[in-house]
Design a protein around this motif. Structure first.
Motif, PDB file in Angstrom:
ATOM      1  N   LEU A   2       0.829  -1.190   0.000  1.00 49.13           N
ATOM      2  CA  LEU A   2       0.000   0.000   0.000  1.00 49.13           C
ATOM      3  C   LEU A   2       0.867   1.244   0.000  1.00 49.13           C
ATOM      4  N   PRO A   8      -5.552   0.341   4.465  1.00 50.30           N
ATOM      5  CA  PRO A   8      -6.264  -0.932   4.387  1.00 50.30           C
ATOM      6  C   PRO A   8      -7.638  -0.837   5.025  1.00 50.30           C
ATOM      7  N   TRP A  56      -5.762  -6.139  -4.148  1.00 52.67           N
ATOM      8  CA  TRP A  56      -4.435  -6.236  -3.535  1.00 52.67           C
ATOM      9  C   TRP A  56      -3.440  -5.413  -4.351  1.00 52.67           C
ATOM     10  N   TYR A  85      -8.745  -1.939  -0.154  1.00 51.84           N
ATOM     11  CA  TYR A  85      -7.390  -2.442  -0.327  1.00 51.84           C
ATOM     12  C   TYR A  85      -7.023  -3.405   0.803  1.00 51.84           C
ATOM     13  N   LYS A  86      -6.329  -4.476   0.427  1.00 49.46           N
ATOM     14  CA  LYS A  86      -5.765  -5.412   1.392  1.00 49.46           C
ATOM     15  C   LYS A  86      -4.288  -5.600   1.066  1.00 49.46           C
ATOM     16  N   SER A  87      -3.465  -5.609   2.091  1.00 48.71           N
ATOM     17  CA  SER A  87      -2.025  -5.751   1.892  1.00 48.71           C
ATOM     18  C   SER A  87      -1.567  -7.129   2.353  1.00 48.71           C
TER      19      SER A  87
END
Length: 209
Positions: A2, A8, A56, A85-87
């Motif tokens: 990110l 997130p 992602w 968003y996912k990290s």
């Protein structure tokens, strides 16, 4: 990873053209049947997407994790594209997130749940690749630890987790055999093989799981 402007679990609006698809992620769970896709598209036009897509950020790309059943309609008609968003450190961790996300849903059959638990078991035993079709190949030097941890997480016995792994390994082996020249017209997606085994009649759809 990110960027400093991407938090997130916070919802944003993204350009659908910038979102990339991943074949493995897309095929973990069966998509809707054609008639269901028509109804889904109509519902999207009337009400919009109920939930944001999960993406992602990886190497300057946005890879779609959750939302493959609605993304084609969103992109085709230029609809607002809401994303979260996912990290993750890598592909394996992102894959585990998708499995856990779908396992939390209520529409899966016991066979599909068993298959996904098996995927998670094999993935955690061999997170950096290798032969996921052989349970014996997954010895990480911590006999029983992975099965016990997942058994506690899913409220089943360690023996059930190991059986799940055998089911998953068998499905992956069959899928690999279908890819050979001896089976030129056979389906090769493990998700389809599991879905076929889960229903004896009617179309194979997400609701069949």
């Amino acid at each position: 990873m990110l960027s400093g402007r991407q938090c997130p679990d916070t919802e944003y609006t993204a350009d659908a053209a910038a979102i990339m698809l991943d074949a493995e992620f897309e095929h973990l769970i069966p998509g809707p049947a054609p008639q269901e896709q028509v109804l889904l598209a109509a519902a999207l036009h009337r009400h919009g997407a109920c939930e944001p897509l999960v993406v992602w950020p990886c190497h300057s790309q946005l890879i779609l994790l959750v939302g493959y059943e609605v993304f084609p309609t969103i992109k085709l008609y230029g609809m607002p594209c809401r994303v979260v968003y996912k990290s993750f450190p890598g592909h394996a961790e992102a894959r585990m997130f998708i499995i856990r996300h779908h396992m939390a849903r209520q529409y899966l059959t016991p066979l599909a749940v068993s298959y996904l638990r098996g995927l998670q078991y094999l993935g955690q035993r061999q997170p950096h690749g290798g032969d996921r079709r052989s349970v014996a190949a997954q010895d990480d030097g911590m006999t029983g630890k992975t099965a016990e941890a997942l058994a506690e997480l899913f409220n089943v016995s360690p023996a059930t987790i190991r059986l799940d792994a055998e089911v998953t390994a068998a499905v992956l082996k069959i899928a690999a055999n279908f890819e050979s020249d001896a089976w030129p017209q056979r389906p090769t997606e493990p998700r389809r093989l599991v879905a076929v085994g889960a229903t004896a009649r009617g179309p194979v759809t997400a609701s069949s799981w």
